[in-house]
Motif scaffolding. Structure first.
Motif, mmCIF file in Angstrom:
data_model
loop_
_atom_site.group_PDB
_atom_site.id
_atom_site.type_symbol
_atom_site.label_atom_id
_atom_site.label_comp_id
_atom_site.label_asym_id
_atom_site.label_seq_id
_atom_site.Cartn_x
_atom_site.Cartn_y
_atom_site.Cartn_z
ATOM 1 N N GLY A 90 0.809 -1.210 0.000
ATOM 2 C CA GLY A 90 0.000 0.000 0.000
ATOM 3 C C GLY A 90 0.843 1.261 0.000
ATOM 4 N N LEU A 91 2.025 1.199 0.625
ATOM 5 C CA LEU A 91 2.926 2.340 0.650
ATOM 6 C C LEU A 91 3.471 2.605 -0.755
ATOM 7 C CD1 LEU A 91 4.979 1.537 3.888
ATOM 8 C CD2 LEU A 91 3.253 3.310 3.620
ATOM 9 N N PRO A 92 3.802 3.873 -1.066
ATOM 10 C CA PRO A 92 3.718 5.066 -0.215
ATOM 11 C C PRO A 92 2.410 5.842 -0.353
ATOM 12 C CG PRO A 92 4.904 5.588 -2.210
ATOM 13 C CD PRO A 92 4.527 4.138 -2.323
ATOM 14 N N ALA A 93 1.430 5.293 -1.101
ATOM 15 C CA ALA A 93 0.214 6.062 -1.374
ATOM 16 C C ALA A 93 -0.810 5.960 -0.253
ATOM 17 C CB ALA A 93 -0.412 5.602 -2.690
ATOM 18 N N VAL A 94 -1.041 4.753 0.267
ATOM 19 C CA VAL A 94 -2.045 4.554 1.306
ATOM 20 C C VAL A 94 -1.424 4.865 2.666
ATOM 21 C CG1 VAL A 94 -3.589 2.900 2.403
ATOM 22 C CG2 VAL A 94 -3.232 2.821 -0.078
ATOM 23 N N GLY A 95 -2.111 5.669 3.458
ATOM 24 C CA GLY A 95 -1.541 6.120 4.724
ATOM 25 C C GLY A 95 -0.554 7.244 4.535
ATOM 26 N N ALA A 96 -0.700 7.970 3.429
ATOM 27 C CA ALA A 96 0.281 8.995 3.072
ATOM 28 C C ALA A 96 0.344 10.139 4.075
ATOM 29 C CB ALA A 96 -0.020 9.542 1.676
ATOM 30 N N ALA A 97 -0.781 10.459 4.736
ATOM 31 C CA ALA A 97 -0.784 11.604 5.655
ATOM 32 C C ALA A 97 0.208 11.371 6.794
ATOM 33 C CB ALA A 97 -2.184 11.837 6.206
ATOM 34 N N ASP A 98 0.149 10.212 7.436
ATOM 35 C CA ASP A 98 1.071 9.886 8.528
ATOM 36 C C ASP A 98 2.495 9.761 8.009
ATOM 37 O OD1 ASP A 98 2.161 9.156 10.959
ATOM 38 O OD2 ASP A 98 1.366 7.117 10.922
ATOM 39 N N LEU A 99 2.654 9.033 6.903
ATOM 40 C CA LEU A 99 3.978 8.847 6.320
ATOM 41 C C LEU A 99 4.630 10.176 5.980
ATOM 42 C CD1 LEU A 99 6.275 7.344 4.825
ATOM 43 C CD2 LEU A 99 4.747 7.205 2.841
ATOM 44 N N ASN A 100 3.916 11.037 5.267
ATOM 45 C CA ASN A 100 4.504 12.293 4.809
ATOM 46 C C ASN A 100 4.757 13.266 5.950
ATOM 47 O OD1 ASN A 100 4.565 11.399 2.143
ATOM 48 N ND2 ASN A 100 2.476 12.112 1.749
#
Length: 290
Positions: A262-272
């Motif tokens: 899913g990374l890096p698109a899904v859960g991007a808010a926390d990741l970024n």
């Protein structure tokens, strides 16, 4: 070119272009010559900002970093790479076969981009490439971010390899879809999933270079390691523990709910948000060097 080949290529190209359309306005498509062929780089952000090189996982292309580009492009020169020999628009003139080849390719790529030194961020196999380069070229890497990196701190789960094998040996759309659905629980970004699934069935992809596990303890730059809490590729908590042992000064965290594919698109808010905070601590040093 036969119709059976041209139609999948057209469908893949359309999916790839749809991902590129999600990049920030003003994104430039650069073709950087290297001894191994021309490398396609998706570039956005101020030309004089600190360079951030993004290395994707296998079968993903640099286009999947659209969310990271939007989040970080205001403060960095974001440079996302299509890996040579893999999917995307890089044109391989000769194959990458060894760790030395990968190092020479990245040397030439950074030189061609006018970046004596850059921050590196890699996901999955791209994380392995980034870590290996940071070990071999410490003076060229400012900060290093590893997103659910494979083969850096632990091996693959046997079950992951077992489920990937049919897709790798005899790829079909159905097998690629089933594998991705299993690994993401159906939560993959639709555009990224389409690129992955269609690309899995295309002929002519080079095998990734097999690298020995890098000596992470030899890294001298600041490091961020983020594992995907629902990663099927490996045990994310064991990877995090091994990263803390190898790199006691590193920032290590588990992204709960995130999946490897899913990374890096899904859960991007926390990741970024985590990437922005980590890379921002290097901004003052970059500005002082100008």
């Amino acid at each position: 070119m036969s119709a059976t080949v041209s139609r999948p290529l057209r469908e893949f190209d359309a999916a790839y272009e749809a991902l590129l359309a999600r990049w920030p306005a003003g994104t430039a498509e650069l073709d950087v010559p290297t001894p191994y062929g021309t490398t396609r780089v998706h570039a956005c952000g101020p030309a004089d900002a600190s360079p951030l090189l993004l290395l994707p996982g296998g079968g993903a292309t640099g286009a999947v970093w659209y969310g990271t580009a939007a989040a970080l492009g205001g403060q960095h020169r974001v440079l996302a790479v299509d890996l040579p020999g893999d999917l995307g628009r890089s044109a391989a003139a000769r194959p990458l076969r060894t760790a030395d080849d990968l190092t020479a390719w990245l040397d030439a790529l950074l030189d061609g981009l006018g970046a004596e030194r850059a921050d590196l961020c890699g996901h999955s196999y791209g994380g392995l490439l980034a870590l290996a380069y940071a070990v071999r070229r410490p003076r060229r890497v400012g900060r290093l971010a590893l997103l659910d990196p494979t083969q850096c701190f632990a091996g693959f789960r046997a079950g992951y390899l077992l489920h990937a094998l049919p897709m790798l040996l005899r790829p079909t759309l159905g097998r690629a879809l089933a594998f991705l659905a299993r690994e993401t629980g159906g939560t993959a970004d639709p555009g990224c999933a389409e690129v992955f699934v269609l690309g899995a069935c295309l002929p002519g992809r080079a095998r990734p270079v097999r690298l020995r596990r890098p000596d992470a303890a030899a890294v001298r730059c600041p490091v961020l390691v983020l594992t995907a809490g629902r990663s099927g590729a490996h045990d994310p908590r064991k990877v995090a523990e091994a990263a803390r042992r190898a790199l006691p000064q590193a920032e290590v965290a588990v992204l709960e709910g995130a999946t490897h594919h899913g990374l890096p698109a899904v859960g991007a808010a926390d990741l970024n948000a985590r990437l922005t905070a980590f890379l921002g601590r290097g901004q003052a040093a970059f500005g002082a060097s100008l």
